[in-house]
Design a protein around this motif. Structure first.
Motif, short mmCIF file in Angstrom:
data_model
loop_
_atom_site.label_atom_id
_atom_site.label_comp_id
_atom_site.label_asym_id
_atom_site.label_seq_id
_atom_site.Cartn_x
_atom_site.Cartn_y
_atom_site.Cartn_z
N GLU A 32 0.82 -1.22 0.00
CA GLU A 32 0.00 0.00 0.00
C GLU A 32 0.85 1.26 0.00
N ARG A 123 -3.23 -0.74 -3.39
CA ARG A 123 -4.16 -1.11 -2.31
C ARG A 123 -5.19 -2.10 -2.83
N THR A 138 -6.25 -4.09 -7.55
CA THR A 138 -5.71 -3.03 -6.70
C THR A 138 -6.09 -1.68 -7.29
#
Length: 543
Positions: A32, A123, A138
């Protein structure tokens, strides 16, 4: 075959990626963040010898220079020393290290690893799973779809993976809470950690009871003060007052000198995920469990998760699904964590509940201090690493099984062994390669060159039995092992846990034990793999 997707680039995710790469399994790590960690001197971890050995073996970097190995441990109650421990060769000291230093070593090793790709600013927000693999989505600057063979959620307490798989995470919130400060100062002792309960300069209130001091390199200390239950705000003024009060009490001067480097509040939760595996999706580390009360350390349990899972995933990746083997990850690791959480739940009322037994049982306060020390030192029911004695991978009904100093399912002792090329190495150095280890206890072999005894006695018969095993195994020889008689044969898993100990060369028992340790009968895909593939895998693991 698609790579393994690992979500989360903390110590557990990075360790798992390295452990898989060392066994020739490609990985993608979804990070992340920006790919580096902010230095936080107050965010530190204590890791015991087995976890230190794991990281050093994977990275090739000694951790001692980055952290502090304690010379000793001291438990004090009021002004009286209750317990002192001096660490040495037979009792290795824990390592206290800033977490950003640990992740820095892991990231540096992964930067040299061609089989691992780290995708920063990625993320996770979606998972789709089929029988043949996993697809993850993501979001971020490079948001995209990722295809993988398996996906492991190492994404922390608020795990997105756990939530997307609808896995419950029951437990207790705010079991303990600490004010934390990292500071540079001179104390009357060096390199010695301490637990100070009921210090004489604090005479009232629940928070009067406990201070922990842990040294770091360069004269830096991490101090933790147990806070009373509740959500009272920890102000900078409160922390500065605690620092001055504590240093004055320890140093004996009214105006102690120190440099405050970092502060924080550490809240301990106890939680345990209901499931650690849903098909091709698994959990590890804080995504699967939270613990840490009474001095215990959650991170090293996460590292043990990675060690346990890596060789099982690698075997499934190379040879096709091994359902019993992958299921054993949850059964072994969840059982071990649950035992530590139960132990903490039983002890917490005695240590934190006011009078309790201390009001009625003489000497119980000293016993409670010993329990707390066990948590901090990684000993006893609170702190010892888990064993897998009741594992579904444990063999049954072996006529030749004999007891040694290590019970089945426990981590083996790190003895010196002779490798197949005749070199002397530590047993731990041969772990993590995906191979089973067969260790013959043969007194006297340490003083003779291997060529003089490799074709003598029971060695040829044992070598033939090892070659016939259903999974690649490495034959090692040790002069001695705690509690083992001459000609005892140990079978050790790739993560260093003992499968069994046999009296002499017993090919049928050894085969049955090896077959059980890898999850049962070898599937056709694995049985068809060539001897050259096995040798290539072993060579790759020795890089």
């Amino acid at each position: 075959m698609d790579p393994v997707i690992i979500t989360g680039a903390g110590p557990v995710g990075l360790t798992l990626a390295l452990a898989l790469a060392r066994q020739q399994v490609p990985c993608v790590v979804l990070d992340e963040g920006p790919g580096k960690d902010e230095p936080r001197p107050a965010r530190t971890v204590v890791v015991r010898e087995d976890a230190v050995a794991l990281v050093e073996r994977l990275t090739g970097t000694p951790l001692t220079g980055l952290g502090c190995r304690w010379a000793g441990w001291r438990s004090t109650r009021r002004k009286q020393v209750i317990r002192e421990v001096v660490f040495g060769d037979t009792d290795p000291a824990p390592l206290h290290i800033a977490q950003h230093e640990l992740t820095g070593v892991l990231r540096a090793a992964l930067a040299r690893e061609p089989l691992v790709k780290i995708a920063v600013d990625s993320r996770l927000d979606g998972i789709e799973q089929e029988t043949s693999g996993v697809t993850a989505h993501t979001r971020g600057p490079g948001g995209t779809w990722w295809r993988g063979s398996y996906l492991v959620g190492c994404d922390g307490p608020r795990s997105t993976v756990r939530k997307l798989q609808d896995i419950r995470f029951p437990g207790r919130t705010a079991v303990e809470r600490y004010a934390v400060a990292a500071l540079r100062t001179d104390l009357p002792w060096t390199d010695e950690a301490l637990l100070h309960r009921s210090p004489p300069w604090r005479t009232s209130g629940p928070s009067a009871g406990e201070i922990v001091g842990r040294p770091l390199p360069d004269g830096v200390w991490r101090l933790d003060w147990l806070l009373p239950p509740g959500k009272d705000l920890v102000t900078p003024e409160l922390l500065v007052n605690r620092v001055r009060e504590t240093l004055t009490g320890w140093v004996g001067t009214s105006n102690p000198s120190y440099e405050l480097l970092d502060t924080g509040v550490h809240t301990v939760h106890h939680r345990l995920a209901r499931r650690w595996r849903v098909g091709r999706v698994l959990l590890a580390g804080d995504a699967a469990h939270l613990l840490g009360a009474l001095g215990t350390q959650g991170l090293e349990e996460g590292l043990r998760d990675a060690d346990n899972l890596a060789w099982k995933l690698a075997l499934a990746w190379h040879h096709g699904p091994r359902e019993a083997l992958l299921d054993s990850y949850q059964e072994e690791r969840r059982t071990a964590i649950a035992a530590r959480l139960r132990a903490a739940d039983q002890v917490l009322p005695l240590l934190r509940g006011g009078g309790g037994l201390r009001s009625y049982v003489p000497g119980s306060a000293r016993g409670n201090d010993a329990l707390l020390a066990d948590g901090h030192l990684g000993r006893g029911t609170l702190g010892s690493p888990g064993t897998y004695g009741a594992s579904p991978l444990a063999p049954e009904h072996l006529a030749g099984e004999v007891p040694v100093g290590t019970p089945p399912g426990a981590p083996v002792t790190d003895v010196r062994v002779t490798a197949e090329d005749g070199t002397f190495v530590r047993l731990r150095d041969r772990l993590g390669r995906g191979a089973l280890l067969v260790v013959l206890i043969a007194p006297g072999t340490g003083v003779w060159e291997r060529k003089h005894w490799v074709t003598a006695g029971i060695m040829p018969r044992l070598a033939a039995a090892v070659t016939a095993l259903p999974h690649y195994a490495e034959l090692l020889v040790a002069e001695s092992y705690p509690g083992a008689a001459a000609h005892t044969v140990l079978l050790v898993r790739p993560d260093g846990h003992l499968v069994t100990a046999l009296s002499g060369v017993r090919p049928a028992d050894l085969y049955a034990a090896a077959e059980a340790a890898v999850g049962g009968a070898t599937p056709p895909a694995a049985a068809e793999s060539t001897e050259e593939e096995a040798e290539a895998g072993a060579a790759a693991g020795s890089r």
